[in-house]
Design a protein around this motif. Structure first.
Motif, PDB file in Angstrom:
ATOM      1  N   SER A  42     -36.685  14.288 -91.962  1.00 26.49           N
ATOM      2  CA  SER A  42     -36.399  12.902 -92.342  1.00 26.49           C
ATOM      3  C   SER A  42     -37.121  12.580 -93.647  1.00 26.49           C
ATOM      4  N   ASN A  43     -37.059  11.314 -94.046  1.00 26.22           N
ATOM      5  CA  ASN A  43     -37.857  10.873 -95.199  1.00 26.22           C
ATOM      6  C   ASN A  43     -38.757   9.723 -94.727  1.00 26.22           C
ATOM      7  N   PRO A  44     -39.748   9.318 -95.530  1.00 27.32           N
ATOM      8  CA  PRO A  44     -40.716   8.315 -95.048  1.00 27.32           C
ATOM      9  C   PRO A  44     -40.057   6.981 -94.689  1.00 27.32           C
ATOM     10  N   THR A  45     -39.025   6.580 -95.470  1.00 26.58           N
ATOM     11  CA  THR A  45     -38.367   5.291 -95.218  1.00 26.58           C
ATOM     12  C   THR A  45     -37.748   5.256 -93.818  1.00 26.58           C
ATOM     13  N   VAL A  46     -36.997   6.280 -93.509  1.00 28.19           N
ATOM     14  CA  VAL A  46     -36.262   6.293 -92.233  1.00 28.19           C
ATOM     15  C   VAL A  46     -37.196   6.664 -91.078  1.00 28.19           C
ATOM     16  N   PHE A  47     -38.100   7.595 -91.349  1.00 25.85           N
ATOM     17  CA  PHE A  47     -38.965   8.055 -90.251  1.00 25.85           C
ATOM     18  C   PHE A  47     -39.855   6.923 -89.744  1.00 25.85           C
ATOM     19  N   LYS A  48     -40.319   6.084 -90.689  1.00 24.96           N
ATOM     20  CA  LYS A  48     -41.153   4.941 -90.281  1.00 24.96           C
ATOM     21  C   LYS A  48     -40.386   4.002 -89.335  1.00 24.96           C
ATOM     22  N   LEU A  49     -39.095   3.868 -89.591  1.00 27.13           N
ATOM     23  CA  LEU A  49     -38.283   2.946 -88.782  1.00 27.13           C
ATOM     24  C   LEU A  49     -37.849   3.566 -87.442  1.00 27.13           C
ATOM     25  N   PHE A  66     -41.686  18.701 -83.801  1.00 27.73           N
ATOM     26  CA  PHE A  66     -42.524  18.371 -84.968  1.00 27.73           C
ATOM     27  C   PHE A  66     -41.634  17.804 -86.058  1.00 27.73           C
ATOM     28  N   SER A  67     -42.261  17.116 -87.022  1.00 26.98           N
ATOM     29  CA  SER A  67     -41.447  16.487 -88.071  1.00 26.98           C
ATOM     30  C   SER A  67     -41.691  17.138 -89.426  1.00 26.98           C
ATOM     31  N   VAL A  68     -40.663  17.160 -90.234  1.00 29.68           N
ATOM     32  CA  VAL A  68     -40.777  17.602 -91.631  1.00 29.68           C
ATOM     33  C   VAL A  68     -40.294  16.430 -92.471  1.00 29.68           C
ATOM     34  N   ILE A  69     -41.193  15.858 -93.251  1.00 26.26           N
ATOM     35  CA  ILE A  69     -40.834  14.662 -94.019  1.00 26.26           C
ATOM     36  C   ILE A  69     -40.767  15.026 -95.501  1.00 26.26           C
ATOM     37  N   ILE A  70     -39.604  14.787 -96.097  1.00 19.07           N
ATOM     38  CA  ILE A  70     -39.471  15.036 -97.537  1.00 19.07           C
ATOM     39  C   ILE A  70     -39.347  13.691 -98.254  1.00 19.07           C
ATOM     40  N   PRO A  71     -39.672  13.632 -99.545  1.00 20.24           N
ATOM     41  CA  PRO A  71     -39.597  12.338-100.235  1.00 20.24           C
ATOM     42  C   PRO A  71     -38.175  11.784-100.234  1.00 20.24           C
ATOM     43  N   ASP A  72     -38.099  10.468-100.365  1.00 25.11           N
ATOM     44  CA  ASP A  72     -36.806   9.763-100.318  1.00 25.11           C
ATOM     45  C   ASP A  72     -36.123   9.833-101.686  1.00 25.11           C
ATOM     46  N   THR A  82     -35.686  22.474-100.096  1.00 23.69           N
ATOM     47  CA  THR A  82     -35.122  23.315 -99.021  1.00 23.69           C
ATOM     48  C   THR A  82     -36.145  24.387 -98.651  1.00 23.69           C
ATOM     49  N   TYR A  83     -36.736  24.984 -99.683  1.00 23.93           N
ATOM     50  CA  TYR A  83     -37.723  26.048 -99.448  1.00 23.93           C
ATOM     51  C   TYR A  83     -38.916  25.516 -98.645  1.00 23.93           C
ATOM     52  N   GLN A  84     -39.352  24.282 -99.011  1.00 23.87           N
ATOM     53  CA  GLN A  84     -40.475  23.663 -98.271  1.00 23.87           C
ATOM     54  C   GLN A  84     -40.099  23.459 -96.802  1.00 23.87           C
ATOM     55  N   ILE A  85     -38.871  22.996 -96.588  1.00 22.27           N
ATOM     56  CA  ILE A  85     -38.416  22.763 -95.205  1.00 22.27           C
ATOM     57  C   ILE A  85     -38.415  24.093 -94.433  1.00 22.27           C
ATOM     58  N   LEU A  86     -37.897  25.133 -95.070  1.00 22.45           N
ATOM     59  CA  LEU A  86     -37.834  26.445 -94.404  1.00 22.45           C
ATOM     60  C   LEU A  86     -39.245  26.953 -94.098  1.00 22.45           C
ATOM     61  N   THR A  87     -40.176  26.692 -95.016  1.00 22.90           N
ATOM     62  CA  THR A  87     -41.562  27.110 -94.797  1.00 22.90           C
ATOM     63  C   THR A  87     -42.142  26.420 -93.563  1.00 22.90           C
ATOM     64  N   GLU A  88     -41.838  25.122 -93.419  1.00 18.25           N
ATOM     65  CA  GLU A  88     -42.321  24.392 -92.230  1.00 18.25           C
ATOM     66  C   GLU A  88     -41.687  24.948 -90.958  1.00 18.25           C
TER      67      GLU A  88
END
Ligand SMILES: NC(=O)c1ccc[n+]([C@@H]2O[C@H](COP(=O)([O-])OP(=O)(O)OC[C@H]3O[C@@H](n4cnc5c(N)ncnc54)[C@H](O)[C@@H]3O)[C@@H](O)[C@H]2O)c1
Length: 361
Positions: A42-49, A66-72, A82-88
């Motif tokens: 998700s991203n911080p905007t949506v995940f917070k809600l 677990f959550s993986v949060i990328i910038p909005d 994408t690479y960061q997400i795959l790493t998580e």
């Protein structure tokens, strides 16, 4: 609860639509027998809600999550993220039978689907779209991907989700401008496929704009139904699926021509739909009255329907020539014949295109 089925043989899946169903997702996931370990992207905007509601539901259903949060933002729909997400995913040891959940708008849906499609050669994923545009368009049909600096959506896969879970209550927090971008895509479905949907958008405008649950559910369900039908017939866009690009040939040129800064995607598509309807009129395919009806509906929702100052045939046609849909120098247009019916046309002469881009200026 309303369900639309996307019929793709062993890759078939349900689109479930209702108000207040976010916290029911965990229960529904149990039937798939995924591995216990799951991730939410998700991203911080949506995940917070909505992050807690989804996370708790999944945990209460017995999964580890677990959550993986990328910038909005669209600029983060890229290969590095994408690479960061795959790493998580790797760090948290998702396995080949794991499921990831895309919680957000089209940006999150596209990048998460892409990551899911290449992680260990493909793991399960579920779309939980939270913008109107993603609910009626990007979460359905299996196009995933990210942008490259040389162009939008240039890297990607066809990869279908296991489930699309639409809670229309999430639209209550969506900024109005974003809501209207979804409306533009719904107008598109009306013009290309369904006159009744078009009329329903005319008749129920106030209820739709005040998020009346029944009206919203109806137009979202119908839009998903149309997309599902088109995708079921032509998953990889070898023919029919191209009709979903109505308004997009001019729309993309408008986005590129304004440096992606003036208009949101749905707004550019709204302008594109009107101009492509005008082109239809100029080539003798559609009568003037129906073009006016399309423009009137776009205008009535407060969406733009005309090109802004500074954009014209001279600077838009070069962008249109570079469009992915242009083949061997021939532009492809989806032209309405009447509301509810379109055809795919190539070989339209440049004078007519120029006229359509100029009329009214
Ligand atoms: N895969 C496809 O078939 C397909 C089709 C159409 C568009 N797309 C892609 O979709 C993307 C656009 O998607 P979008 O219009 O959903 O934009 P988006 O994902 O950028 O979301 C728009 C904004 O709304 C915020 N947001 C999302 N849900 C919210 C909520 N419920 N409440 C408050 N804020 C919320 C987001 O954080 C973001 O700031 C583009 O990247 C486009 O290429 C893909």
């Amino acid at each position: 609860m309303q369900t639309v089925k996307v019929d793709l043989g062993e890759r078939s899946y349900d689109i479930v639509i209702d108000a207040g169903i976010l916290s029911g997702i965990g229960e529904r996931m149990k039937e798939f027998r995924f591995s216990p370990k799951t991730a939410i992207v998700s991203n911080p905007t949506v995940f917070k809600l909505y992050g807690d509601a989804v996370m708790n539901s999944i945990r209460n259903a017995g999964f580890e999550c677990f959550s993986v949060i990328i910038p909005d933002g669209e600029i983060y729909k890229n290969y590095n993220q994408t690479y960061q997400i795959l790493t998580e995913f790797l760090k948290n040891k998702l396995d080949r039978n794991s499921c990831v959940i895309a919680l957000g708008g089209g940006v999150i849906g596209d990048i998460t689907g892409f990551a899911a499609s290449i992680y260990m050669r493909g793991i399960h994923f579920i779309q939980v779209p939270t913008t109107l545009l993603s609910q009626v368009d990007s979460s359905v049909g299996g196009k995933t991907g990210v942008n490259h600096e040389s162009g939008k959506n240039m890297i990607g896969t066809f990869y279908q989700p296991k489930l699309v879970w639409i809670d229309i209550d999430t639209l209550k927090t969506l900024p109005k401008r974003e809501l209207l971008c979804g409306i533009a895509e719904i107008i598109k479905y009306g013009v290309i496929w369904d006159e009744e949907l078009f009329e329903s958008l005319e008749k129920n405008r106030d209820a739709i704009l005040t998020l009346d649950a029944d009206r919203l559910t109806h137009i979202i369900k119908r839009s998903c139904g149309i997309k599902a039908e088109v995708v079921s017939k032509d998953e990889r866009e070898s023919g029919l699926r191209a009709i979903l690009n109505y308004g997009h040939t001019v729309g993309h040129a408008v986005e590129t021509g304004t440096g992606y800064s003036k208009f949101l995607h749905g707004e550019a598509v709204a302008i594109g739909m009107h101009i492509e309807a005008r082109l239809s009129e100029i080539t003798g395919l559609m009568d003037t009255k129906q073009v006016s009806e399309i423009k009137a509906l776009i205008d009535s929702y407060g969406l733009p329907s005309e090109l802004p100052e500074g954009l014209n045939a001279d600077n838009l046609i070069p962008h249109m020539m570079l469009d992915k849909k242009t083949e061997a120098g021939e532009m492809k247009f989806i032209l309405p014949e009447k509301i509810g019916t379109v055809s795919i046309r190539k070989g339209i002469n440049i004078e007519d295109i120029t006229k359509a881009l100029s009329k009214g200026r």
